[in-house]
Scaffold this motif. Structure first.
Motif, PDB file in Angstrom:
ATOM      1  N   GLN A  74       0.838  -1.205   0.000  1.00 39.48           N
ATOM      2  CA  GLN A  74       0.000   0.000   0.000  1.00 39.48           C
ATOM      3  C   GLN A  74       0.871   1.253   0.000  1.00 39.48           C
ATOM      4  O   GLN A  74       0.513   2.270  -0.615  1.00 39.48           O
ATOM      5  CB  GLN A  74      -0.918  -0.023   1.226  1.00 39.48           C
ATOM      6  N   GLY A  96       0.873   4.124  -2.815  1.00 41.02           N
ATOM      7  CA  GLY A  96       0.750   5.539  -2.484  1.00 41.02           C
ATOM      8  C   GLY A  96       1.849   6.382  -3.108  1.00 41.02           C
ATOM      9  O   GLY A  96       1.600   7.498  -3.593  1.00 41.02           O
ATOM     10  N   SER A 125       2.166   8.885   1.647  1.00 36.23           N
ATOM     11  CA  SER A 125       2.147   7.442   1.383  1.00 36.23           C
ATOM     12  C   SER A 125       2.275   6.645   2.670  1.00 36.23           C
ATOM     13  O   SER A 125       1.595   5.621   2.852  1.00 36.23           O
ATOM     14  CB  SER A 125       3.277   7.074   0.420  1.00 36.23           C
ATOM     15  N   PHE A 171      -1.161   6.966   4.673  1.00 37.05           N
ATOM     16  CA  PHE A 171      -2.288   6.227   4.095  1.00 37.05           C
ATOM     17  C   PHE A 171      -1.972   4.750   3.870  1.00 37.05           C
ATOM     18  O   PHE A 171      -2.847   3.995   3.453  1.00 37.05           O
ATOM     19  CB  PHE A 171      -2.723   6.883   2.792  1.00 37.05           C
ATOM     20  N   LEU A 221      -7.830   1.467   1.817  1.00 35.99           N
ATOM     21  CA  LEU A 221      -7.509   1.917   0.469  1.00 35.99           C
ATOM     22  C   LEU A 221      -8.477   2.987  -0.025  1.00 35.99           C
ATOM     23  O   LEU A 221      -8.106   3.844  -0.827  1.00 35.99           O
ATOM     24  CB  LEU A 221      -7.516   0.718  -0.487  1.00 35.99           C
ATOM     25  N   MET A 237      -7.186   6.309   0.663  1.00 34.64           N
ATOM     26  CA  MET A 237      -6.172   6.754  -0.294  1.00 34.64           C
ATOM     27  C   MET A 237      -6.818   7.308  -1.556  1.00 34.64           C
ATOM     28  O   MET A 237      -6.337   8.305  -2.131  1.00 34.64           O
ATOM     29  CB  MET A 237      -5.237   5.596  -0.652  1.00 34.64           C
ATOM     30  N   TRP A 250     -10.442   1.362  -4.955  1.00 34.83           N
ATOM     31  CA  TRP A 250      -8.995   1.480  -5.183  1.00 34.83           C
ATOM     32  C   TRP A 250      -8.590   0.988  -6.567  1.00 34.83           C
ATOM     33  O   TRP A 250      -7.496   1.320  -7.059  1.00 34.83           O
ATOM     34  CB  TRP A 250      -8.235   0.700  -4.123  1.00 34.83           C
TER      35      TRP A 250
END
Length: 393
Positions: free
Chosen positions: A27, A31, A58, A61, A66, A69, A112
């Motif tokens: 993740q 990001g 990044s 989040f 997600l 983000m 996402w």
């Protein structure tokens, strides 16, 4: 192949143990790609367009859902576009609201997926999108694939026409609206790539769901070839510039992605296919069964290796303990061993008399010297019992 399967099992075990940290790392990388792409394309505010800000966003989040983000990426885009032009930011907000109504409202847990196509276009490998989505998803995946493609082209168009989109007077504002509409809404290249992605994804899904051998490999190759062919044909017909290198590289990346996905999510043995037929009251069934490839992960065997000098010390220590425990008994060990080995049923009478006499003499000496132990008394009693039996005979 067996080595690769062992690696796969080991990777699955590692993921099962450290899945939280692995997902956070992935993740975080996503990001970096998303926020970095936004700041590099429309980074009109220097404070939030720096690399430090991208890394911090990044990292933050990476530990949030997600969907958070996705929301942060939209807000970052709108803030950057607002710095450029209020009209452009407003029209972009309208486009994002349409995306929310068409997709995110119905599938909030998969919002996402809108980020993946945009990242693929940034890295110049757009054909990975239909192959990956077609192998792992359903025909409904065309919606996030198309919307993600549109998000990328919005960023790309704003970057190309940023100088002309600067707001000024009323005439400049009207020109900005027309230019943004022409670059985003009436963008021939964007709509061509949207159609290429949709058609390729549907073809990949159709081939993947057929009952043919090596369906996933076939779907990956066919999807990449179809996407490349449609891109070239569409670019020629619409008079759009295209890069042959980018098309070839994207096709190769799509095929490799398909092979990797098949290895981790399918892995079946087509050499052991079974065809089954059975029926019930209403139907006949013809079933094609393909066994999965299974491999046992070898277990590690730990061997303890003792150093030579340590082994000698250990043996000497055991020898000293043995000598201490057998004090007063070691001198007569040959006689004791000989006595315990006597079998009255097999030895002759002369050997028995000789052994008993020697043992009685030894025991008498032990009594006089005070070296007798309880075990020796037991042995003496056994010897005297043997002597009495011999006398009776």
């Amino acid at each position: 192949m067996s080595t690769l399967l062992v690696w796969k099992k080991q990777i699955q075990k590692i993921y099962a143990v450290y899945s939280f940290y692995i997902l956070r790392a992935l993740q975080f990388v996503l990001g970096i790609c998303v926020f970095g792409s936004i700041n590099s394309n429309i980074g009109f505010i220097e404070v939030i367009s720096s690399g430090v800000c991208t890394v911090v966003l990044s990292a933050v989040f990476a530990f949030l859902p997600l969907n958070a983000m996705v929301l942060a990426a939209v807000v970052l885009m709108l803030v950057q576009l607002y710095e450029l032009s209020l009209i452009v930011a407003g029209m972009s907000l309208a486009i994002f609201l349409v995306m929310y109504i068409l997709y995110i409202r119905f599938a909030p847990q998969k919002a996402w997926l809108l980020l993946v196509p945009a990242v693929a276009f940034v890295f110049k490998i757009p054909f990975v999108i239909p192959v990956a989505f077609g192998l792992l998803g359903t025909p409904a995946m065309v919606v996030p694939a198309a919307l993600g493609t549109m998000v990328y082209y919005i960023l790309h168009s704003v970057r190309v026409t940023s100088s002309a989109l600067q707001s000024g007077g009323e005439k400049a504002m009207l020109d900005s609206i027309l230019l943004f509409t022409n670059q985003v809404i009436v963008n021939k290249e964007m709509w061509m790539m949207v159609m290429v992605i949709i058609l390729s994804l549907l073809i990949v899904y159709g081939v993947r769901t057929r009952a043919i051998n090596h369906a996933w490999k076939t779907a990956s190759v066919v999807g990449a070839v179809v996407a490349a062919s449609l891109s070239v044909i569409g670019s020629i017909l619409l008079d759009i510039r295209f890069s042959v290198g980018m098309i070839v590289l994207s096709s190769i990346a799509a095929i490799i992605t398909g092979l990797v996905l098949e290895f981790f999510f399918l892995a079946v043995d087509y050499s052991r296919i079974e065809t089954l037929q059975f029926e019930d009251d209403e139907y006949y069934y013809y079933v094609k069964a393909i066994p999965k490839i299974g491999v046992a992960v070898p277990e590690k065997q730990v061997k303890h290796i003792t150093e030579p000098h340590e082994e000698k010390k250990e043996l000497s220590g055991r020898k000293m303990n043995s000598e201490k425990s057998s004090f007063g008994k070691k001198r007569f060990e040959p006689e004791l061993q000989e006595t315990l080995a006597i079998d009255t049923a097999q030895v002759n009478e002369k050997d028995l008399e000789k052994s008993v006499d020697e043992l009685l003499l030894t025991r008498s000496l032990n009594e006089e010297l005070g070296l007798e132990k309880p075990q020796d008394k037991v042995d003496l009693g056994m010897t005297r019992s043997i002597e009495s039996l011999r006398t009776k005979e």
